[in-house]
Design a protein around this motif. Structure first.
Motif, PDB file in Angstrom:
ATOM      1  N   ASN A  49       0.791  -1.229   0.000  1.00 45.00           N
ATOM      2  CA  ASN A  49       0.000   0.000   0.000  1.00 45.00           C
ATOM      3  C   ASN A  49       0.821   1.275   0.000  1.00 45.00           C
ATOM      4  N   ALA A  89      -8.940  -6.196 -10.178  1.00 50.35           N
ATOM      5  CA  ALA A  89     -10.040  -6.950  -9.582  1.00 50.35           C
ATOM      6  C   ALA A  89     -11.031  -7.341 -10.672  1.00 50.35           C
ATOM      7  N   ALA A 120      -6.242  -8.434  -7.107  1.00 57.76           N
ATOM      8  CA  ALA A 120      -7.084  -8.029  -5.985  1.00 57.76           C
ATOM      9  C   ALA A 120      -8.314  -8.929  -5.936  1.00 57.76           C
ATOM     10  N   GLU A 175     -11.788 -10.493  -4.660  1.00 57.02           N
ATOM     11  CA  GLU A 175     -13.005 -10.070  -3.969  1.00 57.02           C
ATOM     12  C   GLU A 175     -13.456 -11.073  -2.910  1.00 57.02           C
ATOM     13  N   ARG A 208     -13.836 -10.342   0.841  1.00 53.34           N
ATOM     14  CA  ARG A 208     -13.628  -8.889   0.801  1.00 53.34           C
ATOM     15  C   ARG A 208     -12.147  -8.512   0.923  1.00 53.34           C
ATOM     16  N   PHE A 259      -9.954  -7.549  -1.208  1.00 48.53           N
ATOM     17  CA  PHE A 259      -9.446  -6.381  -1.937  1.00 48.53           C
ATOM     18  C   PHE A 259      -9.689  -5.070  -1.203  1.00 48.53           C
ATOM     19  N   LEU A 260     -10.512  -5.097  -0.177  1.00 46.50           N
ATOM     20  CA  LEU A 260     -10.767  -3.872   0.571  1.00 46.50           C
ATOM     21  C   LEU A 260      -9.628  -3.531   1.535  1.00 46.50           C
ATOM     22  N   ASP A 310      -5.008  -0.203  -1.111  1.00 47.54           N
ATOM     23  CA  ASP A 310      -5.146   1.240  -1.322  1.00 47.54           C
ATOM     24  C   ASP A 310      -4.513   1.593  -2.666  1.00 47.54           C
ATOM     25  N   ALA A 343      -6.895   1.398 -10.006  1.00 50.98           N
ATOM     26  CA  ALA A 343      -7.714   0.200  -9.866  1.00 50.98           C
ATOM     27  C   ALA A 343      -8.217  -0.208 -11.243  1.00 50.98           C
ATOM     28  N   THR A 361     -16.491   0.334  -3.410  1.00 50.37           N
ATOM     29  CA  THR A 361     -15.586   0.822  -2.366  1.00 50.37           C
ATOM     30  C   THR A 361     -14.136   0.686  -2.803  1.00 50.37           C
ATOM     31  N   PHE A 362     -13.801  -0.466  -3.356  1.00 49.02           N
ATOM     32  CA  PHE A 362     -12.449  -0.703  -3.874  1.00 49.02           C
ATOM     33  C   PHE A 362     -12.092   0.329  -4.936  1.00 49.02           C
ATOM     34  N   ARG A 400     -11.753   4.215  -3.943  1.00 50.32           N
ATOM     35  CA  ARG A 400     -10.572   4.478  -3.133  1.00 50.32           C
ATOM     36  C   ARG A 400      -9.380   4.889  -4.003  1.00 50.32           C
TER      37      ARG A 400
END
Length: 464
Positions: A115, A123, A173, A175, A178, A180-181, A184, A188, A213-214, A217
């Protein structure tokens, strides 16, 4: 290592380089990539798994493998990382926590590792492994020297991780759970969003919320214009760009010439046209390639260095992987385990080997996925000349009452059952045939057995 509950992980959440890190469930693809990346970053890595033999390949990379019952290595660790497949009350985890040793789930440890770099994260319900690999190869060719972690083995690297000294990290990433959450990303990439892993999310709306959300960000978002679900995610990001075959895609792909050995393509933008050569067949691979090259361009790669960056790409292990080829029979192993993937794989194989009988051997993966997609699986499999279905591979799930391969077989006339011990009979073909094995479970072992049998080594094949 204090961490705020909702804070994204950072490098400071890892021990200092040189410290011992222990990985529980190290044999999984994601855990193996993480282990190799930690070694490349200077950590002293060890681990355990129920499947010790699958983990042994890491030993040549200075990873020490021990039995799950051996708590000595854990007791000396500065951090214990564990797979999402492990229960929170696993004895080794309890032991580590009672000793005050910090523990991180694999996804959070990955986030901590990458990150703080310039992060490109890929993803999608399907296509993410291939696009991540292509992006890593393209940026490698462009001289960006990326650290890359991928869910499948990449032949030129001999593993699913590439160490990199540059600022860039390229990661797959996931899923599932979750995971991939915990990332950062600066960039993406979303290849597709369809109903998948609903055992984690409950419904498609919650799944799309996770993807949104992914994506939001990230400072930059690149999505596949040919996928309706991905385009819904694009609507939530003001600087989204698109790629694919769609006429209005920011980065549009055109196939000039295609064959079994690869294809010549063009990438169109408003400003330029970039020719490139791809060493893998299939329209879905042309779509994947333009996404990877578009991402590389957005990351600052010089266009001229990308033209031949994927020319030697033959696919990732278990993605259209040809295990045997002769005039009589071709044996292919593929990871397809979602209806859209099954359909794309059948189309690619049919185009690459026209005129041959296409026999599909499919192993459903997970009872929940079989229940949710039985009709769509049957529709996709109907594209084969002959479709055979193995028993469901339950993996992490326990059986669900009333759910079996019969749901697929009963959804479409002509689909047959097949048992693992009947595979060798499929090799006795009367005309040129492609024998295509698909699934995310242990069907790959059957594919390799069939390939060895087709090569004239029946004793070895039957001995596995």
């Amino acid at each position: 290592m204090p961490m705020t509950e909702f804070a994204l992980p950072r490098r400071s959440d890892l021990p200092s380089a040189g410290q011992p890190v222990f990985l529980l469930g190290i044999a999984g693809a994601g855990m193996q990539a993480l282990a190799l990346a930690l070694v490349s970053e200077g950590y002293d890595v060890s681990g355990s798994d129920r499947d010790l033999e699958a983990a042994r390949t890491l030993e040549k990379h200075s990873v020490r493998i021990v039995r799950e019952s051996d708590m000595t290595a854990i007791s000396h660790a500065g951090l214990v990382v564990y797979s999402a497949a492990l229960a929170e009350d696993h004895p080794a985890l309890r032991e580590a926590r009672s000793a005050g040793i910090p523990t991180l789930k694999r996804a959070r440890a990955l986030g901590a590792l990458v990150n703080d770099r310039l992060l490109a994260a890929v993803a999608g319900t399907h296509g993410k492994t291939t696009v991540t690999t292509m992006l890593a190869l393209a940026t490698e060719r462009a001289g960006l020297d990326p650290l890359a972690l991928i869910g499948g083995r990449v032949a030129p690297w001999g593993s699913n991780m590439r160490p990199g000294a540059g600022d860039l990290a390229v990661v797959e990433a996931d899923e599932f759970d979750r995971s991939f959450l915990e990332l950062d990303p600066d960039l993406a990439i979303v290849t597709s969003v369809e109903a998948e892993h609903l055992e984690c999310y409950g419904d498609i709306e919650a799944l799309e919320t996770g993807f949104r959300t992914f994506a939001t960000r990230a400072q930059r978002l690149l999505v596949c214009a040919d996928d309706a679900g991905a385009m819904r995610i694009a609507d939530s990001h003001e600087s989204a760009r698109t790629y694919g075959f769609a006429s209005d895609a920011t980065y549009r792909v055109g196939v000039v010439e295609a064959g079994r050995a690869g294809q010549s393509c063009l990438l169109y933008t408003e400003a330029e046209t970039l020719p490139f050569r791809l060493g893998a067949p299939g329209a879905h691979n042309a779509q994947n390639a333009v996404g990877a090259i578009a991402a590389a361009l957005w990351l600052g790669a010089e266009p001229a260095r990308l033209a031949d960056s994927l020319e030697q790409f033959r696919g990732v292990e278990r993605r259209l992987q040809v295990l045997h080829e002769s005039d009589e029979i071709v044996v292919i192993d593929d990871y397809a385990h979602h209806p859209t993937e099954v359909r794309a794989t059948l189309e690619a194989v049919g185009s690459a080997w026209p005129g041959r009988q296409l026999v599909a051997v499919f192993q459903p993966h997970l009872y929940s996925r079989t229940r949710d997609h039985a009709v769509n699986f049957a529709t996709a499999l109907a594209e084969a000349d002959r479709a055979l279905v193995l028993p469901v591979y339950g993996a992490r799930e326990t059986p669900i009452s009333g759910v079996s391969r019969d749901l697929i077989i009963e959804a479409r006339r002509g689909i047959e059952t097949v048992e693992p011990d009947e595979i060798e009979t499929l090799i006795a073909v009367s005309h040129p045939t492609v024998l295509l094995f698909m699934g995310a479970g242990d069907v790959t072992a059957l594919a390799h057995q069939a390939a060895r049998f087709a090569s004239g080594d029946p004793i070895d094949a039957l001995g596995d």
